[in-house]
Design a protein around this motif. Structure first.
Motif, short mmCIF file in Angstrom:
data_model
loop_
_atom_site.label_atom_id
_atom_site.label_comp_id
_atom_site.label_asym_id
_atom_site.label_seq_id
_atom_site.Cartn_x
_atom_site.Cartn_y
_atom_site.Cartn_z
N TYR A 128 20.02 -45.80 -32.42
CA TYR A 128 20.48 -47.27 -32.52
C TYR A 128 20.48 -47.86 -31.11
CZ TYR A 128 23.71 -51.08 -32.85
OH TYR A 128 24.35 -52.46 -32.81
N SER A 129 20.80 -47.27 -30.14
CA SER A 129 21.00 -47.99 -28.71
C SER A 129 19.35 -48.40 -28.51
CB SER A 129 21.28 -47.09 -27.79
OG SER A 129 20.62 -45.79 -27.63
N ILE A 130 18.40 -47.71 -28.83
CA ILE A 130 16.83 -48.13 -28.59
C ILE A 130 16.52 -49.34 -29.76
CG2 ILE A 130 14.55 -47.48 -28.69
CD1 ILE A 130 15.29 -44.75 -27.63
N TRP A 131 17.08 -49.21 -30.77
CA TRP A 131 16.90 -50.29 -32.06
C TRP A 131 17.55 -51.57 -31.33
CZ3 TRP A 131 19.78 -53.38 -34.20
CH2 TRP A 131 19.25 -54.29 -35.36
N SER A 132 18.49 -51.34 -30.67
CA SER A 132 19.49 -52.80 -30.33
C SER A 132 18.73 -53.41 -29.17
CB SER A 132 20.93 -52.36 -29.93
OG SER A 132 21.71 -53.22 -29.54
N ALA A 133 18.11 -52.62 -28.30
CA ALA A 133 17.44 -52.81 -27.05
C ALA A 133 16.14 -53.69 -27.55
CB ALA A 133 17.24 -51.93 -26.13
N SER A 134 15.73 -53.06 -28.30
CA SER A 134 14.31 -53.39 -28.86
C SER A 134 14.40 -54.86 -29.79
CB SER A 134 13.46 -52.39 -29.63
OG SER A 134 13.26 -51.14 -28.96
N ASP A 135 15.54 -54.92 -30.38
CA ASP A 135 15.81 -55.98 -31.08
C ASP A 135 16.20 -57.35 -30.25
OD1 ASP A 135 16.42 -57.41 -33.76
OD2 ASP A 135 18.53 -57.60 -32.75
N ARG A 136 16.72 -56.96 -29.11
CA ARG A 136 16.90 -57.91 -27.99
C ARG A 136 15.50 -58.33 -27.45
NH1 ARG A 136 21.56 -54.87 -26.81
NH2 ARG A 136 20.48 -53.65 -25.42
N VAL A 137 14.63 -57.58 -27.26
CA VAL A 137 13.42 -57.88 -26.94
C VAL A 137 12.69 -58.76 -27.78
CG1 VAL A 137 11.23 -57.13 -26.15
CG2 VAL A 137 12.98 -55.93 -25.54
N ARG A 138 12.83 -58.38 -29.12
CA ARG A 138 12.13 -59.37 -30.20
C ARG A 138 12.66 -60.85 -30.04
NH1 ARG A 138 12.50 -54.45 -32.92
NH2 ARG A 138 14.53 -54.92 -33.89
N LYS A 139 13.99 -60.81 -30.07
CA LYS A 139 14.73 -62.05 -29.98
C LYS A 139 14.37 -62.89 -28.66
CE LYS A 139 18.90 -60.49 -32.70
NZ LYS A 139 20.27 -60.53 -32.79
N ALA A 140 14.24 -62.16 -27.64
CA ALA A 140 14.10 -62.95 -26.23
C ALA A 140 12.59 -63.43 -26.62
CB ALA A 140 13.86 -62.09 -24.95
N SER A 141 11.65 -62.71 -27.16
CA SER A 141 10.09 -63.20 -27.28
C SER A 141 10.03 -64.23 -28.40
CB SER A 141 9.24 -61.95 -27.79
OG SER A 141 7.95 -62.35 -28.14
N ASP A 142 10.73 -64.15 -29.29
CA ASP A 142 10.86 -65.21 -30.47
C ASP A 142 11.33 -66.65 -29.64
OD1 ASP A 142 9.81 -63.56 -32.27
OD2 ASP A 142 11.56 -63.18 -33.10
#
Length: 258
Positions: A128-142
């Motif tokens: 979950y911690s990796i997913w959460s960090a990856s989700d922040r990357v996606r949001k920052a990219s978007d």
């Protein structure tokens, strides 16, 4: 996030269950130690009366017993507190009587199925911690691509954080694996010691029945055997805890990496 929170509670409850079982076993150990001290104190009182032991020796033993009794009381309080915590985690009100059954052992088949590289891949995929960090990357990219923000640094920082989180998960998983291997070794050693202690006690038991050794010597041999049994049981419980944490990590639940 909700699933991760639920899994974390379940993992905590399982570990608390194991801990409570271990604490109850430790309380039984302490009770046996108190009984052993009582026998020694009674023997020493007779020796003092005969003039072959000093009152200081007796006082020292009595002080040991008082300290051990205080430790037992403190351990019982901790066990009661943990019992209440476990009851709440299982959805019951405080004060609910929790009965602890015998803990399962980790089987040879379960240990043989361990594959570090395969298990690590599963832990990384499910984390979950990796997913959460990856989700922040996606949001920052978007946000950057949709002109919500023109701050490219936020996107780069999110990627750095994601990579750091992944390394943290890898490191934590490696520690869990090494801990489990250490517990496997410790349990094997404890089982070996128990086998030898059992043989030694069998000899002492036969000698006692034939009148070759005193009751005190027999009880000392019995205490040694009991200690070996306790050590083996503690090693088995430690391995169960380590294996349980490793299995939860494979499912993506790893408190040290959150």
């Amino acid at each position: 996030q909700m699933q991760n929170n639920a899994d974390t509670i379940c993992m905590s409850a399982e570990n608390n269950y194991i801990s409570l079982a271990s604490m109850q076993y430790s309380l039984a150990q302490t009770e046996r130690s108190l009984q052993q001290l009582d026998r020694t104190i009674a023997q020493t009182k007779k020796q003092v009366a005969l003039g072959i032991a000093t009152k200081n020796t007796l006082s020292g033993l009595q002080s040991q017993r008082e300290l051990l009794a205080a430790q037992q009381k403190s351990a019982q309080t901790s066990a009661d507190s943990l019992r209440n915590t476990l009851a709440i985690q299982c959805g019951y009100p405080t004060g609910t009587e929790i009965t602890i059954e015998a803990l399962p052992g980790v089987t040879n088949e379960q240990l043989a199925a361990i594959d570090y590289e395969k298990d690590l891949a599963a832990a990384l995929e499910n984390s979950y911690s990796i997913w959460s960090a990856s989700d922040r990357v996606r949001k920052a990219s978007d946000d950057y691509e949709n002109d919500v923000t023109n701050n490219l640094h936020a996107y780069e920082a999110a990627k750095i954080q994601r990579d750091a989180t992944e390394e943290s998960v890898k490191s934590s998983f490696r520690k869990l694996y090494k801990t489990m291997q250490e517990k496997i070794t410790a349990m094997a050693a404890a089982q070996g010691d128990l086998t030898q202690a059992q043989k030694t006690f069998a000899v002492s038991e036969l000698q006692y029945k034939r009148g070759m050794i005193s009751r005190l010597k027999y009880e000392e041999a019995q205490d040694t055997y009991t200690t070996a049994q306790e050590t083996a049981e503690n090693a088995r419980t430690d391995l169960l805890t380590a294996y349980n944490n490793y299995e939860w990590a494979k499912r993506g639940v790893m408190s040290s990496a959150n």
